[in-house]
Each structure stands twice: as C-alpha cells, then as structure tokens.
Scaffold this active site. Sequence first.
Site, PDB file in Angstrom:
ATOM      1  CD  GLU A 167      37.730  38.749  43.896  1.00 50.26           C
ATOM      2  OE1 GLU A 167      38.923  39.081  43.773  1.00 50.26           O
ATOM      3  OE2 GLU A 167      36.831  39.140  43.126  1.00 50.26           O
ATOM      4  CD  GLU A 210      38.375  46.256  37.602  1.00 54.53           C
ATOM      5  OE1 GLU A 210      38.366  45.495  38.588  1.00 54.53           O
ATOM      6  OE2 GLU A 210      38.972  45.999  36.554  1.00 54.53           O
TER       7      GLU A 210
END
EC number: 4.2.1.20
Lengths: 258, 596
Positions: free
Chosen positions: A55, A44
């Site tokens: 995040e 990724e």
Amino acid sequence: MSKIKKAFENGKAFIPFITCGDPNLDITEELVYAMEEAGADLIELGIPFSDPTAEGSVIQAASLRALNGGVTTDKIFEMIKRIRKNSGIPLAIMTYANVVFSYNTEKFIKTMGEMGVDALILPDVPFEEKEEFSLVCEKYDVDFISLIAPTSNERVEKVAREAKGFVYCVSSLGVTGTRTDISNDIGSSVEMIRNKSNLPCAIGFGISTPEQAKKMASLSDGVIVGSAIVKLCGEYGEECVPIVKDFVMEMKEAIRTV
Amino acid sequence: MKIKICGLYREEDIEYVNIAMPDFIGFIIDFPKSHRSITPQLAKKLKSKLNPKIKTVGVFVNAPYEYIAQICKENIIDMVQLHGSEDDEYIKMLKEITDKEIIKAFVVKDDFDPKQAEHSLADYILLDGGMGSGKSFSYEKIKDIRRPFFLAGGLSPENIEESTSLIKPFSIDMSSGVETDKVKDFKKIISAVKQVHRRENNMKKGRFGVHGGQYIPETLMNAVLELEAAYEYYKNDDGFQKELTELLNEYAGRPSRLYFAKKMTKDLGGAKIYLKREDLNHTGAHKINNVLGQVLLAKKMGKTRVIAETGAGQHGVATATAAALFGMECEIFMGKEDTERQALNVYKMRLLGSKVHEVTSGTATLKDAVSETMREWTKRIHDTHYVLGSVMGPHPFPIIVRDFQAVISKEIKEQCLEKEGRLPDAVIACVGGGSNAIGAFYNFIEDEDVRLIGCEAAGRGIDTFETAATISTGSLGIFHGMKSYFCQDEYGQIAPVYSISAGLDYPGVGPEHAYLNDIKRAEYVPVTDEESVIAFEYLSKMEGIIPAIESAHALSYAMKLAPTLSKDKIIVVNLSGRGDKDCAAIARYRGEDIDE
C-alpha cells in the site's frame, strides 16, 4: 456459488475499496449501504494490517488509524454479519497473509463462507504460495482472487488459468495510491488473460478520476478504486458517507456505458 | 532428493534408521558373497521392527524370479532391486507375478550403455560405480540420463553435496559410505540423512521446514525469479567466485582473524574463548561480505541502481560503499528514529554518494525501512536490485545472504583446526535477522558436536513488551516475504519491538534460524540491554576491543557459558562489528551525554 459473477452483470463493474474501521466500524457499515445505493457492484472490505507492504501512504495511514481505534478481525466479522442482514451486495475481503494465517486460515475462510463473503484478496500471496489459501477457499465457496501485474509477462498464462471469481489487474508498477498518469500497457495484459480465461478482468491501482476510470473500463470489465475513496474517509472522518456516496455515483456513471 | 541406506543386517541397524528416517532401506537377500547378505527369515524379523514409513528394498543378484515373487507375497519387502545381469525379459516375467516396483541396477563401467538404462522396463534404475565396491565413477557417462535414478557407489556423508551438485538423482544410495569397519555407523547415517532432508527442504521454493517461501506481491515475482536464476548461475561460475574472493581479500581485508582472547579466558576461568574479528573488516562489520556479493551479482545482472534498508546504518554504509566502488546509483531507506540515533552513519552514506530516505511510516525503525524498500522496489524494478541486508525476506534472499556470509564459518573452521587441531565446542553469535549468526553457523551445521548458540535481543527483558527476542517471545507468521517467527499480537498485527541495539531491533528472524530452532540444531537465548552493555564495557577494558552493541549480546552469553565449561573446551564468539558507532548511545545509557 459466490456472487462475484453478478457484480459484472450491470455494465462495467465499479469496485470500491474501504479500510474497515476508518474512522469507525459504524461508519464502515453505513459506507457499504451508501456505496451499494450509489451503484457499486462489488465492495472490497480491507482488514487493516500493521505493515501493509503493497500500500501507498493513503491506505497505510488509514490502516494505522483503524488499528489505533481498536479494530480487530473479530469486530470486523461482527460488522459483516450485520451487513449481511441488510444487504446481499457481493463482498470481498482484502487483507494480508498474516492476518488470515494468524487467525487460523481454515477458521478465517470458513467464517467468510458462513457470512457470505464472496472473495478473498491477499496482495502478498503470489501464484507460488496460493495453495495454502486457495484450497481452503474452494472448500468454503470463496473465490481466491489472483492478481496480474505489468511485470507478470509469461506468468499471465498460468495465473489466469487457475484464477477464480475475477482477475485483478494491477494497472502499473508501485504500490496503491492515486497517480496522474496510468499507461495503456495494461490493455495487452487483459488481452492475454482473456485468451486463457473466461473470467472478468478488473483494473486497479492508481485510479482516482472519472476520466481515468472511463479509460480503464474501456480496456476491461471493471475498475477498482481504493486510495481515492480512503482519502475522502480520512479527510471527512465521520462526515464522509454522503461525500463517498456522491463520488461512487459519479464514477459508476462514468463507466456504466463504456 | 531421497536417500536409501542399503545393506542392513543387524538389529542395531534397524534402530539407527528408525531414528534417522531415510526414505528407503535395503536388505541384501541370499547373496552369500556379501558379508551383508541375510536370509528371508531374518529380513522378515528386521522388517517387523522397522518404522513402516521407511520403504524396504530387497536386493537380489540373479535370483529365480519365482523366489523373489514369494518374498514379495509375504510383504517382507516393498520394492525389488535387481543387481545382477537380469534383462528386460526377466523383468517382464517378474512384473507378471508381482506388483512391487522394480529397480534395475546398472554398473557404470567402460561398456555402460546409457540407452539401455534409459529404456529399461524397470520402474527405476540404479546407477552404480561398481558392485558395492564403493568406487565412484565419472559423471560424464550418466549426465544425459533423463529418467529418475538412484545413484550409488562411493557416496559418503562428506561428498553428498559435491557428488550431487552436477547431477540430480531421484535418490542416493549409500552402504559402505555410512559404515566404520564394515558395520553401519549411527553418526554417519544420521549425518547423511539429515543432509539430504535439509537439502530437500531448501529446494522446496526456498523452504526451511515450514519456514521461508515467497510471500510477495505479483509485481515483484519476476524480479525474484530473475535473481534466483542469476544467482544459481553465478554461484557456480568460477570467474564470479574468483572476482568476489579477490574483493573480499583485497578490498574488505579478509580473512578476518580468529583471535585468542587470553585475558578474557583467564579472567572467566573456564573454556578458551576465541573472537572471530569481523569487526576488522572494511566498514567495520560482517555486512560487507554479503554486500560485495550482492552488488557484484547485481552488476552482472545489468542493474545500475541498488536500494537497501538499514537499521543501525551498518548495512546502509556497506551498501553505499559497494555502490561507490562499482559506480552504481544507491538509495538507502532508514527509519527516521534511526537516522536520529545514528546521525554519523547517515553522513557517511551521503559522503559515499548515496541518497538517504528517512522513513516515517509505522514505528520509523528497521521493519518500516524494509517495508519501504520493498515498496520502492515495486516502483522501479528493471534497473534496480534490492540489496537485502539479512537472511530474511522472500526466497532466494535467505539463501543468497547466507551463502555470502558463510565465509565466516568456513574461515573459523580452518583457523580453529589450525590453532587447536579440532573444531570448537560452541559457536556464539547475535541474532536479529540473523545474517552474522547464520554465517558463523553454516559450515558447522553438519558437525553435530559443535553447539550453535544464537543470542537474541531481550531489550528490557522477555517478560516485558520492550523486547525484540523473536524466537523466545514470537509466534509463527507471514511477513516481509517469509514464513517464520514474528513478534505479533493474536490478530497477526506486527508488534513494535525494542532493543538498545538498532541492528537487532527487528520483529522477525530469518527462516533458516526458525528451522534450526525447530529441529533443535541451534539454541537461541535472550540477552538483555543491561547484560550486553556490561559485556560491551567488559571487552573494552579486558581486551582493548570495543565491540558493536549487537555483538556484545553474544559476548555476554559467552561470559555466562565459559565459566561453566572445563578449560579444554573452546568457544568461538562472532564479533560481528566494532562499537565506535555505539559509544554515544552507551554513554547515554550510563547517564553521560556526549556529542558524537
């Protein structure tokens, strides 16, 4: 056809995440080759976004470092083209809706298809909003990845039914980042997905040790590890490649035969 | 929901609908009892001038079906409406000789049989309160009808919302309701069609045109769906509304005054200026309106903990206040930079029993506080409600916050009618995310003659990078759960913004404002730091009212606009908050260092 399926053919899949341009794009490119050698099955590539709301602090900080270093979507695309000359490893781009939308959704995904990037992951695009992106992805043979969370409950069925590539199972509540404790509850979600879809399921969020990876791999078809690797990149900077390589090797070993 | 405008018979009528763009129009063909009846020849002529995107319905009353088929064949109409005593047998015959869709009208009188309507062979049914008499009927009789239907009889631009709040027609059908003295009225048609289209936009997953939506992680989806369901329920619950009204009146001090600024008006020498005194609310700003609504809703939903972002600290203080009142746990996220700029508000929140988290990520200001509160919500959902402070974020927040703030325009309307006997000519409010502005605008949106003006924070100027004027300088993007306008670079990275006002220091704007801008229903103008500081000082000296620096942006534009208007015009400025919190910063701006 996208190569996502291939990623799940070598035992349980190990899927590392790195933030492109942290510490710089040359190192990112080297990391891809090193992780492939170490046994990564799908990589990724994170295109940094200024305000990544899904995040935790590790990837937030990495995103900021990369952007301050002058990384842009176009520069990352150039790097991916270079990678594709040397490597056929399955690749996914992970970023935020605005990065794709502002570039022009059609142009962004068309470029992905042409470069041979296999999947797109947008953590801020749920089932309700996905068509804006997934219809374009279908056109260019890119898998638009669906996420399932511990709170999805009755939503699992409809999300799984329309999923492509693999199903990204979020291990626990909260944002990305290492955790000392991950519950086993995700196992029941994986079962629900398997009832509705033949796609592989990979578990991500919070996995940082071989033991955790082993446990999560036993419940699914693969594990995704981001923050633990990005943390190493942050700590070791330009020296991070061999260290990340060792880490990936250790993790892949831990799950290979689960 | 769609809209049909029926009974057109003049060329002007066609011009009107070509501008308003309803989904359907109707011609009454050869039914001489109606003054709106026209010949097929005239229908053909009118149809040739009609925008082809609008579907034409031919309305017939017990006409021979061969006759109807002939008119269908000539493509004078796209759909057939049967308004007489035609039965299923008749419809069957008609269907054999034309493939146009058929609408069968049923008059809902005492002998109305819902089963007959439900099982009619027609493609659609139309439920009419009485042969074009314009009377409405009891909704009791039709509430169980499951198939799509047109709703007619007694509908007018004033009662669309009320008439369709309990039942959900496929389309509404209006004729006399959009007429004045038996001819179609352009303004009424426009108003009705716009209302329906606007509602339609709102119903598409919380969309306002292209704006809005729910761009959030899967982890939060069930939480916002739960919130949406709870809000839909309590919004129509008399007990909830009564409790909220009582809190707003007894606790927050509503209704707030509409004060005629006599000295200011005289000094500027133009339009009359009224100030909507939201600064007199408990906690000193409009924020309390939304917070009391949301915290009450959270309590009803069984939540025991609330979290919120805050910029200047006004929303944080309001949330901490409501949490104290309701006995709920409360945590506030505030950019580190702002905790330093607004130390007094941090103390107030702690005094009220809340925990204040300093946010150090990103630019350490309002946008980062929003991001961090969203992150916190994904960590702990089951007992926690996120009290979003502005008309932004994922659906349903922009609608919930707007509805709770709409009390401002509801009161302005009543107060202005009482004082002046008419509506104002302009309503002016400052816009960051835009909650006080949407509150001040909302009940005037349908009153097309009232100018709605939003004032954005231009900071050091819209030609500099130190600005927060999103509509003037931003572009379409997706951030914080919504599609709207944002200050961003070519790669979609959100730009750091700047304004002297911490409350307007946000890189986005609420999706409904973006939409009102797109359709040109509201105007958005930039106002600089310097201009707003001048207005801050002006109002203090002129009227003895110290405005919040946010509100001073709106005042500044009013000072510009008023002298250009004649003395019989009326301007309302939403004075969204009081300026005590800004005194130290403004003194610093003027080169004077004072301790808070």
